[in-house]
Structures are given as C-alpha cells and as structure tokens.
Write an enzyme that holds these catalytic residues in place. Structure first.
Site, PDB file in Angstrom:
ATOM      1  N   CYS A   1       0.815  -1.205   0.000  1.00 51.01           N
ATOM      2  CA  CYS A   1       0.000   0.000   0.000  1.00 51.01           C
ATOM      3  C   CYS A   1       0.854   1.262   0.000  1.00 51.01           C
ATOM      4  O   CYS A   1       0.451   2.294  -0.491  1.00 51.01           O
ATOM      5  CB  CYS A   1      -0.913  -0.014   1.231  1.00 51.01           C
ATOM      6  SG  CYS A   1      -2.051   1.367   1.370  1.00 51.01           S
TER       7      CYS A   1
ATOM      8  N   GLY B   1      -3.614  -1.720   9.148  1.00 51.33           N
ATOM      9  CA  GLY B   1      -2.993  -1.885   7.848  1.00 51.33           C
ATOM     10  C   GLY B   1      -3.407  -0.793   6.885  1.00 51.33           C
ATOM     11  O   GLY B   1      -3.799   0.297   7.288  1.00 51.33           O
ATOM     12  N   CYS B   2      -3.331  -1.101   5.605  1.00 53.52           N
ATOM     13  CA  CYS B   2      -3.624  -0.118   4.560  1.00 53.52           C
ATOM     14  C   CYS B   2      -5.066   0.379   4.667  1.00 53.52           C
ATOM     15  O   CYS B   2      -6.004  -0.413   4.705  1.00 53.52           O
ATOM     16  CB  CYS B   2      -3.391  -0.740   3.190  1.00 53.52           C
ATOM     17  SG  CYS B   2      -3.792   0.359   1.817  1.00 53.52           S
ATOM     18  N   PHE B   3      -5.229   1.706   4.685  1.00 53.04           N
ATOM     19  CA  PHE B   3      -6.586   2.236   4.858  1.00 53.04           C
ATOM     20  C   PHE B   3      -7.475   1.976   3.649  1.00 53.04           C
ATOM     21  O   PHE B   3      -8.695   2.009   3.761  1.00 53.04           O
ATOM     22  CB  PHE B   3      -6.600   3.715   5.250  1.00 53.04           C
ATOM     23  CG  PHE B   3      -5.718   4.658   4.473  1.00 53.04           C
ATOM     24  CD1 PHE B   3      -5.290   4.406   3.183  1.00 53.04           C
ATOM     25  CD2 PHE B   3      -5.306   5.850   5.077  1.00 53.04           C
ATOM     26  CE1 PHE B   3      -4.496   5.299   2.493  1.00 53.04           C
ATOM     27  CE2 PHE B   3      -4.493   6.748   4.396  1.00 53.04           C
ATOM     28  CZ  PHE B   3      -4.095   6.475   3.094  1.00 53.04           C
TER      29      PHE B   3
ATOM     30  N   CYS C   1      -7.930  -0.880   2.322  1.00 52.22           N
ATOM     31  CA  CYS C   1      -8.606  -2.132   2.677  1.00 52.22           C
ATOM     32  C   CYS C   1      -9.644  -1.916   3.767  1.00 52.22           C
ATOM     33  O   CYS C   1     -10.776  -2.413   3.679  1.00 52.22           O
ATOM     34  CB  CYS C   1      -7.589  -3.162   3.160  1.00 52.22           C
ATOM     35  SG  CYS C   1      -6.270  -3.557   2.004  1.00 52.22           S
TER      36      CYS C   1
END
Length: 216
Positions: free
Chosen positions: A16, A50-52, A54
């Site tokens: 990401c 984690g990746c925003f 997602c």
C-alpha cells in the site's frame, strides 16, 4: 538471485505504501481521550489495521455504516501527509473514520468487525504492508468504549496462540487523507494491490460475517 528479485518486486507491487519505514510511535498513556459528539444522529469511531484502502472498503460494506474515511491518527505531528506518514517518523498510522448509525450498528459490533477483518496477531503491519504506519490500533473516546474493546480483545485472544497486536489508545485527532485515497478500492479496481490484497481481504470478511453486510 532472480527469485530474490521477483520476491522483492512482488512485495513492492502489492504494498500500500512506499516501504520507507521507521518505528516512531507516541506514548499515549497519559492522554485523556477526546470524545466526538453525534452529528445528525451519527457517531464516529476510529480504527487502524494496515492499509486504509482495505479497511475503508470493509467498513463501508457493514449495515449501519454511512461512510468510512481514510486518514491518519495516533501520531505526534500536525497535518500529516501520505508521504510523511509512510516514513514512520510522524507516529501516525493509516486509519479510518467510521461514520455510523448507532441505532443500526453498535460500537461493539464495529470492534468485532475490526478484529475479524485482519490478522490480529501481526504487529506493525498487515501482510506485506509493514511498518509503524500500518500498526493495529483501536481508538477509544471514553471509558465505556475502552471496556468494550478490552472485553472483545480478551475474547479474541482465546482463539490464538500468539498475543493480539492491537494497541488500545485514547483518541485525540483524525487527519483526513488526500482526496485520491478516498474510496480507492471502488475507484481503482484494476490496481494490482486492490486486486491481490484489498479485494481478497474484503471477500474473506464478507464470507466470515454475512449477517453484517448491506443488502446490496
């Protein structure tokens, strides 16, 4: 050597962020939580896992959630950007602001969505997204929320041999991310990261919690 190169390229392609990370986090133990008042009868909750891209997609699939906004929280600098937060030096994590109707979905359900849509034992990241900016944090706005988080975390911990990685942190401020990050999965379905990481993560969540999904 070729296999090593391909592995490195795959990690970069399906990541990401930019991969330039340092672990610089803030000591939140002495901070009082900031409570966000209802607006138009809608509440707000804040999560990092984690990746925003997602996380935003996961929460927007849940009944009672009006919108999930990508941004940054948990750090010690003002006006963080994608580039600065991805260095890991600002202390911020990629986070989402979940705007929801508490008459339809309660905070505890959102916490269960949080734990059920990630690997809760992975510290400082999710999958190939590694670094303090991808660490797991649940932000609480009052003691009631803190108690709910700790209760659910204790229940979840019984299902794992490794410790649960999520930090429980008093909420201070949420900084909205740049416009191009908002609804990223929906706007860029052809992106390799979205196809290989975000969509599988969303589908895994949907399979696990079908009763929580919006009808459409």
């Amino acid at each position: 050597m070729k296999m090593l190169y391909l592995l490195s390229f795959s990690i970069f392609l399906f990541s990401c962020g930019n991969g330039n990370t340092q672990n610089t986090t803030q000591n939140h133990t002495k901070l009082d939580p900031v409570e966000v008042p209802l607006q138009n009868n809608k509440a707000r909750a804040y999560f990092a896992s984690g990746c925003f891209w997602c996380v935003e997609a996961v929460y927007e699939s849940v009944k009672g959630v009006d919108e999930a906004i990508s941004g940054y929280s948990g750090g010690h600098t003002t006006n963080p950007t994608y580039e600065s937060s991805n260095t890991g030096r600002t202390g911020h994590a990629e986070a989402v602001e979940v705007i929801y109707d508490p008459q339809v979905v309660d905070f505890e359900t959102l916490v269960r969505v949080y734990f059920g849509s990630q690997n809760p034992t992975q510290a400082n990241g999710q999958g190939s997204d590694m670094g303090s900016q991808y660490r797991s944090i649940i932000f609480y706005q009052n003691e009631e929320q803190k108690n709910i988080i700790e209760k659910v975390k204790s229940e979840i911990a019984k299902n794992y041999k490794q410790p649960i990685a999520a930090e429980i942190v008093p909420f201070q401020k949420f900084w909205k991310a740049e416009d191009y990050h908002q609804n990223y999965e929906r706007m860029h379905p052809e992106n390799p990261y979205i196809q290989n990481v975000s969509i599988p993560r969303l589908n895994k969540f949907k399979k696990k919690f079908p009763e929580l999904l919006k009808e459409h």
